[in-house]
Design a protein around this motif. Sequence first.
Motif, PDB file in Angstrom:
ATOM      1  N   ALA A  72       0.829  -1.218   0.000  1.00  0.00           N
ATOM      2  CA  ALA A  72       0.000   0.000   0.000  1.00  0.00           C
ATOM      3  C   ALA A  72       0.861   1.265   0.000  1.00  0.00           C
ATOM      4  O   ALA A  72       0.420   2.314  -0.455  1.00  0.00           O
ATOM      5  N   PHE A  73       2.094   1.157   0.482  1.00  0.00           N
ATOM      6  CA  PHE A  73       2.965   2.326   0.531  1.00  0.00           C
ATOM      7  C   PHE A  73       3.534   2.663  -0.840  1.00  0.00           C
ATOM      8  O   PHE A  73       3.901   3.787  -1.110  1.00  0.00           O
ATOM      9  N   ASN A  74       3.605   1.667  -1.698  1.00  0.00           N
ATOM     10  CA  ASN A  74       3.962   1.867  -3.098  1.00  0.00           C
ATOM     11  C   ASN A  74       5.209   2.741  -3.263  1.00  0.00           C
ATOM     12  O   ASN A  74       5.226   3.694  -4.033  1.00  0.00           O
ATOM     13  N   ASN A  75       6.255   2.414  -2.495  1.00  0.00           N
ATOM     14  CA  ASN A  75       7.509   3.155  -2.617  1.00  0.00           C
ATOM     15  C   ASN A  75       8.685   2.182  -2.596  1.00  0.00           C
ATOM     16  O   ASN A  75       8.511   0.987  -2.355  1.00  0.00           O
ATOM     17  N   ARG A  76       9.874   2.698  -2.845  1.00  0.00           N
ATOM     18  CA  ARG A  76      11.059   1.833  -2.935  1.00  0.00           C
ATOM     19  C   ARG A  76      11.389   1.150  -1.613  1.00  0.00           C
ATOM     20  O   ARG A  76      11.818   0.008  -1.598  1.00  0.00           O
ATOM     21  N   LYS A  77      11.181   1.852  -0.503  1.00  0.00           N
ATOM     22  CA  LYS A  77      11.511   1.269   0.802  1.00  0.00           C
ATOM     23  C   LYS A  77      10.675   0.009   1.041  1.00  0.00           C
ATOM     24  O   LYS A  77      11.205  -1.042   1.408  1.00  0.00           O
ATOM     25  N   ALA A  78       9.382   0.101   0.808  1.00  0.00           N
ATOM     26  CA  ALA A  78       8.493  -1.056   0.974  1.00  0.00           C
ATOM     27  C   ALA A  78       8.784  -2.103  -0.102  1.00  0.00           C
ATOM     28  O   ALA A  78       8.807  -3.301   0.182  1.00  0.00           O
ATOM     29  N   GLY A  79       9.017  -1.650  -1.330  1.00  0.00           N
ATOM     30  CA  GLY A  79       9.325  -2.572  -2.417  1.00  0.00           C
ATOM     31  C   GLY A  79      10.614  -3.337  -2.169  1.00  0.00           C
ATOM     32  O   GLY A  79      10.692  -4.550  -2.422  1.00  0.00           O
ATOM     33  N   ASP A  80      11.622  -2.652  -1.662  1.00  0.00           N
ATOM     34  CA  ASP A  80      12.891  -3.321  -1.347  1.00  0.00           C
ATOM     35  C   ASP A  80      12.687  -4.416  -0.304  1.00  0.00           C
ATOM     36  O   ASP A  80      13.251  -5.507  -0.409  1.00  0.00           O
ATOM     37  N   ARG A  81      11.870  -4.122   0.697  1.00  0.00           N
ATOM     38  CA  ARG A  81      11.622  -5.121   1.743  1.00  0.00           C
ATOM     39  C   ARG A  81      10.847  -6.310   1.177  1.00  0.00           C
ATOM     40  O   ARG A  81      11.142  -7.465   1.491  1.00  0.00           O
ATOM     41  N   LEU A  82       9.857  -6.049   0.336  1.00  0.00           N
ATOM     42  CA  LEU A  82       9.108  -7.145  -0.288  1.00  0.00           C
ATOM     43  C   LEU A  82      10.033  -7.987  -1.159  1.00  0.00           C
ATOM     44  O   LEU A  82       9.921  -9.217  -1.185  1.00  0.00           O
ATOM     45  N   LEU A  83      10.950  -7.346  -1.854  1.00  0.00           N
ATOM     46  CA  LEU A  83      11.917  -8.079  -2.675  1.00  0.00           C
ATOM     47  C   LEU A  83      12.755  -9.006  -1.794  1.00  0.00           C
ATOM     48  O   LEU A  83      12.983 -10.164  -2.143  1.00  0.00           O
ATOM     49  N   GLN A  84      13.189  -8.520  -0.637  1.00  0.00           N
ATOM     50  CA  GLN A  84      13.944  -9.349   0.308  1.00  0.00           C
ATOM     51  C   GLN A  84      13.087 -10.506   0.821  1.00  0.00           C
ATOM     52  O   GLN A  84      13.578 -11.621   1.009  1.00  0.00           O
ATOM     53  N   MET A  85      11.807 -10.241   1.029  1.00  0.00           N
ATOM     54  CA  MET A  85      10.903 -11.260   1.572  1.00  0.00           C
ATOM     55  C   MET A  85      10.641 -12.394   0.585  1.00  0.00           C
ATOM     56  O   MET A  85      10.156 -13.454   0.972  1.00  0.00           O
ATOM     57  N   LEU A  86      10.990 -12.200  -0.680  1.00  0.00           N
ATOM     58  CA  LEU A  86      10.863 -13.294  -1.652  1.00  0.00           C
ATOM     59  C   LEU A  86      11.743 -14.471  -1.264  1.00  0.00           C
ATOM     60  O   LEU A  86      11.463 -15.607  -1.622  1.00  0.00           O
ATOM     61  N   ASP A  87      12.807 -14.188  -0.534  1.00  0.00           N
ATOM     62  CA  ASP A  87      13.720 -15.244  -0.084  1.00  0.00           C
ATOM     63  C   ASP A  87      13.394 -15.754   1.314  1.00  0.00           C
ATOM     64  O   ASP A  87      14.200 -16.453   1.923  1.00  0.00           O
ATOM     65  N   ASP A  88      12.215 -15.419   1.835  1.00  0.00           N
ATOM     66  CA  ASP A  88      11.822 -15.869   3.167  1.00  0.00           C
ATOM     67  C   ASP A  88      11.812 -17.391   3.220  1.00  0.00           C
ATOM     68  O   ASP A  88      11.465 -18.059   2.238  1.00  0.00           O
ATOM     69  N   SER A  89      12.186 -17.940   4.360  1.00  0.00           N
ATOM     70  CA  SER A  89      12.220 -19.400   4.514  1.00  0.00           C
ATOM     71  C   SER A  89      10.829 -20.018   4.479  1.00  0.00           C
ATOM     72  O   SER A  89      10.679 -21.208   4.189  1.00  0.00           O
ATOM     73  N   ASP A  90       9.802 -19.236   4.747  1.00  0.00           N
ATOM     74  CA  ASP A  90       8.431 -19.734   4.715  1.00  0.00           C
ATOM     75  C   ASP A  90       7.811 -19.426   3.347  1.00  0.00           C
ATOM     76  O   ASP A  90       7.789 -18.272   2.917  1.00  0.00           O
ATOM     77  N   SER A  91       7.293 -20.437   2.686  1.00  0.00           N
ATOM     78  CA  SER A  91       6.753 -20.248   1.332  1.00  0.00           C
ATOM     79  C   SER A  91       5.528 -19.341   1.320  1.00  0.00           C
ATOM     80  O   SER A  91       5.303 -18.609   0.347  1.00  0.00           O
ATOM     81  N   LEU A  92       4.727 -19.346   2.379  1.00  0.00           N
ATOM     82  CA  LEU A  92       3.563 -18.458   2.447  1.00  0.00           C
ATOM     83  C   LEU A  92       4.000 -16.990   2.418  1.00  0.00           C
ATOM     84  O   LEU A  92       3.423 -16.170   1.704  1.00  0.00           O
ATOM     85  N   VAL A  93       5.031 -16.676   3.165  1.00  0.00           N
ATOM     86  CA  VAL A  93       5.556 -15.309   3.207  1.00  0.00           C
ATOM     87  C   VAL A  93       6.132 -14.932   1.845  1.00  0.00           C
ATOM     88  O   VAL A  93       5.869 -13.851   1.318  1.00  0.00           O
TER      89      VAL A  93
END
Length: 160
Positions: A72-93
């Motif tokens: 919802a924040f639609n900015n690089r800071k949030a996008g960067d974190r979501l990009l990092q979360m792609l490598d989360d150990s939990d597949s749901l995350v």
Amino acid sequence: MNIPCEVISNLISTLVSSQDEQEKMATAKTLVNLLHLTPSQILSKKLEDAFLEISSHSDNLLRWKVAKGLSAFNNRKAGDRLLQMLDDSDSLVSLGAAEELKRMSCKVTGVYLSALQVIIRHRLQKGSILDVILSIQNSCKYYNYEIFHNLDLIPQGKTI
């Protein structure tokens, strides 16, 4: 719907400081729902910082819920974190982060194509990342972007 600022502030404080996992989850759920109902009233740096902090929490369901709010924040800071979360150990995350990246604007996500190319080369489950790539390409109208070059995802001579 008009939500008093002090209510939002109290919810954010509860999300960050509560020791009760159920209360933390219920608060995150409430804040994400409010974000989708009344984004202009609730979007704030304080909430974004709280979501970014909680996105590293040990509870996978809480990380997944917060990922739903970060877009919802639609900015690089949030996008960067979501990009990092792609490598989360939990597949749901990881899947949740992929879905939320697809919801963000091209102005934010267009810069992630080369990073996604690197990520997809090292993943066994390529489907969700490939879906994000295709979504970004489509929303940014990068139809000729050579993201699939040398990825061995598409047989030679085939197009998407």
